[in-house]
Design a protein around this motif. Sequence first.
Motif, PDB file in Angstrom:
ATOM      1  N   VAL A  33     -73.826 -60.320 -70.314  1.00 37.82           N
ATOM      2  CA  VAL A  33     -72.974 -61.616 -70.621  1.00 37.82           C
ATOM      3  C   VAL A  33     -73.737 -62.702 -69.822  1.00 37.82           C
ATOM      4  N   PRO A  66     -74.378 -67.098 -69.567  1.00 39.44           N
ATOM      5  CA  PRO A  66     -73.657 -68.452 -70.210  1.00 39.44           C
ATOM      6  C   PRO A  66     -74.937 -68.901 -70.802  1.00 39.44           C
ATOM      7  N   ASP A 112     -72.694 -66.284 -73.794  1.00 37.20           N
ATOM      8  CA  ASP A 112     -71.235 -67.052 -73.873  1.00 37.20           C
ATOM      9  C   ASP A 112     -71.152 -68.443 -73.877  1.00 37.20           C
ATOM     10  N   ASP A 113     -69.949 -68.616 -74.316  1.00 40.50           N
ATOM     11  CA  ASP A 113     -69.668 -70.383 -74.622  1.00 40.50           C
ATOM     12  C   ASP A 113     -70.619 -70.833 -75.215  1.00 40.50           C
ATOM     13  N   THR A 166     -69.540 -65.730 -77.412  1.00 42.75           N
ATOM     14  CA  THR A 166     -68.117 -66.158 -77.616  1.00 42.75           C
ATOM     15  C   THR A 166     -68.349 -67.693 -77.769  1.00 42.75           C
ATOM     16  N   LYS A 187     -61.712 -65.028 -73.673  1.00 46.83           N
ATOM     17  CA  LYS A 187     -63.022 -64.626 -74.481  1.00 46.83           C
ATOM     18  C   LYS A 187     -63.898 -63.692 -73.617  1.00 46.83           C
ATOM     19  N   THR A 188     -64.254 -64.490 -72.535  1.00 47.14           N
ATOM     20  CA  THR A 188     -65.395 -63.928 -71.737  1.00 47.14           C
ATOM     21  C   THR A 188     -64.885 -62.869 -70.937  1.00 47.14           C
ATOM     22  N   SER A 189     -63.611 -62.736 -70.519  1.00 51.57           N
ATOM     23  CA  SER A 189     -63.288 -61.730 -69.857  1.00 51.57           C
ATOM     24  C   SER A 189     -63.118 -60.375 -70.598  1.00 51.57           C
ATOM     25  N   LYS A 232     -66.551 -59.101 -71.141  1.00 49.40           N
ATOM     26  CA  LYS A 232     -67.296 -58.413 -69.831  1.00 49.40           C
ATOM     27  C   LYS A 232     -66.493 -57.281 -69.659  1.00 49.40           C
TER      28      LYS A 232
END
Length: 218
Positions: free
Chosen positions: A111, A113, A141-142, A180, A92-94, A97
């Motif tokens: 992005v 965290p 993110d997360d 995400t 997801k993160t990749s 980004k």
Amino acid sequence: MTNPSKITLGSMVYSLGHFDGRQVAYDFKKILIFLKAKGNLLFGTDFEIFEEDHEVLFKLCNYAIRDFGTCRKLGIDPNKGILLSGPVGCGKTSLMKLIRHITPHFKPYEVIPARNIVFGFNHMGYSIIEDYGNGRFFCFDDLGVEPTGRHFGKDCNVMGEILLSRHDLFMETGTRTHATTNLNAQEIEERYGKRVRSRMRELFNLIAFDQNTKDKRK
């Protein structure tokens, strides 16, 4: 930018489609070639784009390039942000980004965290919530695995408050927010409450990996 369909990486020029002087007719296969090359630069030579992820990538790409017709067919509202959900390690993160690089002529999002935002709150206090409720573009993110914020002995659901602020911003100005998460809808409600979950429905398009998607970090 004279031709937004062409992007240079080092000595290589990648074509993402055909530009007629007014708009780009994008080619998904060409976009995948570019994303693989850009991913190798960003994340290392082991980065791969898996065929099982093409469905998710197709949705993200059409959202990113603002293909309104295809977005309608896919049930995506291009005016909302993206909530990309899926199991741990699915990429997801990749992808969040990476996907912003196919449209360098658009304003990018940052992005961040979610846990880093909470750490900032613990140190700086409520000004952090104001900072992330402004008109900048963010991808949190997360979302959902960050700790509860605590400043001068007072607990705060920091990301819940920021999502409410981002919803207000979206309703007033149309500024989009992305995120995400590993959580499902019920877990999001348990973490943030019914009010935030309701606002998230208005704030985000949900794009989800299959729950059986393998952990690519193993």
